[in-house]
Design a protein around this motif. Structure first.
Motif, PDB file in Angstrom:
ATOM      1  N   LEU A  67      55.260  36.934  48.922  1.00  0.00           N
ATOM      2  CA  LEU A  67      54.149  37.148  49.857  1.00  0.00           C
ATOM      3  C   LEU A  67      53.131  38.127  49.269  1.00  0.00           C
ATOM      4  O   LEU A  67      51.913  37.955  49.445  1.00  0.00           O
ATOM      5  N   LEU A  68      53.635  39.135  48.560  1.00  0.00           N
ATOM      6  CA  LEU A  68      52.722  40.073  47.908  1.00  0.00           C
ATOM      7  C   LEU A  68      51.920  39.382  46.805  1.00  0.00           C
ATOM      8  O   LEU A  68      50.733  39.677  46.612  1.00  0.00           O
ATOM      9  N   LEU A  69      52.558  38.468  46.076  1.00  0.00           N
ATOM     10  CA  LEU A  69      51.825  37.710  45.054  1.00  0.00           C
ATOM     11  C   LEU A  69      50.715  36.884  45.687  1.00  0.00           C
ATOM     12  O   LEU A  69      49.593  36.817  45.168  1.00  0.00           O
ATOM     13  N   TYR A  70      51.013  36.238  46.816  1.00  0.00           N
ATOM     14  CA  TYR A  70      49.988  35.471  47.520  1.00  0.00           C
ATOM     15  C   TYR A  70      48.831  36.372  47.940  1.00  0.00           C
ATOM     16  O   TYR A  70      47.650  36.000  47.838  1.00  0.00           O
ATOM     17  N   ALA A  71      49.149  37.571  48.414  1.00  0.00           N
ATOM     18  CA  ALA A  71      48.108  38.495  48.873  1.00  0.00           C
ATOM     19  C   ALA A  71      47.219  38.938  47.713  1.00  0.00           C
ATOM     20  O   ALA A  71      45.989  39.044  47.850  1.00  0.00           O
ATOM     21  N   VAL A  72      47.830  39.201  46.557  1.00  0.00           N
ATOM     22  CA  VAL A  72      47.038  39.600  45.381  1.00  0.00           C
ATOM     23  C   VAL A  72      46.103  38.480  44.961  1.00  0.00           C
ATOM     24  O   VAL A  72      44.921  38.711  44.666  1.00  0.00           O
ATOM     25  N   ALA A  73      46.617  37.247  44.927  1.00  0.00           N
ATOM     26  CA  ALA A  73      45.771  36.117  44.535  1.00  0.00           C
ATOM     27  C   ALA A  73      44.630  35.910  45.523  1.00  0.00           C
ATOM     28  O   ALA A  73      43.478  35.676  45.128  1.00  0.00           O
ATOM     29  N   GLY A  74      44.925  36.004  46.828  1.00  0.00           N
ATOM     30  CA  GLY A  74      43.866  35.832  47.823  1.00  0.00           C
ATOM     31  C   GLY A  74      42.831  36.933  47.746  1.00  0.00           C
ATOM     32  O   GLY A  74      41.620  36.678  47.827  1.00  0.00           O
ATOM     33  N   ALA A  75      43.280  38.185  47.582  1.00  0.00           N
ATOM     34  CA  ALA A  75      42.333  39.299  47.490  1.00  0.00           C
ATOM     35  C   ALA A  75      41.459  39.180  46.246  1.00  0.00           C
ATOM     36  O   ALA A  75      40.280  39.544  46.264  1.00  0.00           O
TER      37      ALA A  75
END
Length: 406
Positions: A67-75
């Motif tokens: 989930l943190l990886l997804y957040a980094v990519a989205g940000a």
């Protein structure tokens, strides 16, 4: 595997016509924030299921590190305009640990990052290398998940296609900037040449005679008290030199005027001559209507400029759009009363054949618009000209009534 349900969201670009400006052009930061949020939610909550369908999964099924990886990519997508290359490689880096697993849903985010890398930078090494790396990631994901080769090849095609589409838009925008710069340079060159030519002719033809008049007048003043006869002869020479200078100046202005304007040495035209001008172009086939909102009298130089601008604008309509074109001339005072606005609009639906819609008058085939703009600038005003959103052409000149000319 790449999530094919997430499509590139930036489909409206700055090079589109002004009449069709989407949210990514009007509100770029807000649109990019929405896009980044949508990419994160899509990667976190959507997953591929058997049968080539998409299902929604609860967020509790996603491990916290993923989930943190997804957040980094989205940000990272929020910075895709300012740091497109860095954003692309950040997305690829956080996508890599999920390849081959059920959490490999960052393909859509990679597509958007690839498009941004092609669209917002002209970098020639790391940008295409990122497209190759994305295609390699799709291939590796397909091998690890035993995806059919056809589906993997389609994913590679989408990745490369997104980058190529952005790259083509970048090149087109760069070409547009270069063309506009060349047009501006050509307009400046034309103005400089015309000014230099007029100044040289005025100096060569008139300066010599005026110098003689100055010398003779000075001599007459020196001897006027002691030798009136010599003073009279000097003033006679001044008179003769003045006549010759005036004759040569008239000849010079006749040479500098367009051929159609060499119709005698009468008074310069003004607003009272507009009805005759409109009648002439109507006889030539134009459908012209005039809205005259000018009430107060104008200075002679402003009246002359208004007349010449309307004359040249109607000539351009007849030349580029042809007879049967509906044209409207609007004359009005500004709200503050310190200037006048001259507006000439046509529908571009005449009988003349034009090489491309709404572009003929902007070409380099003549100096009409450049000359009108120069005339407006010499009065301290401005002139705008260009195609109308619904077709046709619009020319608007704003001329100050008071103040000295530039």
């Amino acid at each position: 595997m790449m999530n094919r349900t997430v499509q590139p969201a930036e489909t409206l670009v700055r090079s589109m016509p002004a009449r069709f400006r989407g949210p990514f052009v009007r509100w770029p930061r807000a649109a990019d924030a929405v896009l980044a949020t949508a990419a994160f939610l899509s990667a976190a909550f959507l997953r591929d299921t058997p049968g080539d369908t998409v299902a929604v999964r609860p967020v509790t099924d996603v491990p916290l590190p993923v989930l943190l990886l997804y957040a980094v990519a989205g940000a990272a997508l929020y910075l895709r305009r300012r740091r497109p290359i860095a954003v692309l490689y950040v997305v690829l880096a956080v996508w890599a640990p999920t390849l081959g697993s059920g959490y490999s849903t960052l393909g859509g985010t990679a597509v958007i990052a690839l498009y941004g890398a092609g669209r917002h930078t002209g970098e020639k090494r790391w940008s295409p290398l990122g497209a190759v790396a994305a295609a390699a990631a799709v291939t590796v994901d397909g091998l690890l998940r035993s995806v059919p080769w056809g589906e993997a090849a389609f994913g590679c095609l989408v990745m490369s296609g997104a980058w190529y589409a952005g790259r083509r838009l970048w090149l087109r925008a760069e070409r547009g900037v270069r063309v506009r710069r060349e047009q501006a340079s050509e307009a400046q060159r034309i103005v400089a040449e015309e000014r230099t030519h007029i100044a040289r002719e005025l100096h060569d033809v008139v300066a010599h005679r005026v110098s003689m008049m100055t010398v003779q007048a000075g001599a007459a003043r020196m001897v006027a008290a002691e030798d009136p006869r010599s003073a009279l002869e000097a003033m006679t020479a001044v008179e003769e030199a003045g006549r010759q200078a005036l004759d040569e100046l008239r000849h010079l202005l006749g040479v500098l005027r367009p051929k159609a304007e060499r119709d005698g040495l009468g008074p310069q035209p003004g607003l009272t001559d507009l009805p005759r001008l409109v009648a002439q172009v109507r006889d030539a086939g134009l459908h012209v209507s005039v809205t005259d909102g000018l009430q107060a009298p104008l200075p002679a130089r402003v009246e002359l400029s208004v007349y010449r601008i309307v004359q040249e604008a109607l000539t351009n309509v007849l030349k580029h759009s042809g007879p049967s074109t509906h044209t409207e001339v609007r004359l009005r005072h500004d709200e503050c009363g310190r200037g006048v606005t001259v507006e000439v609009l046509d529908d571009g639906r005449g009988t003349a054949a034009r090489p491309a819609p709404n572009t003929a008058r902007a070409g380099a085939g003549g100096h009409g618009i450049v000359g009108m703009r120069e005339r407006a600038l010499l009065l301290g005003g401005s002139l705008d000209a260009g195609p109308r959103p619904g077709g046709g052409f619009r020319l608007a000149a704003r001329l100050p009534v008071q103040g000295e000319s530039v």
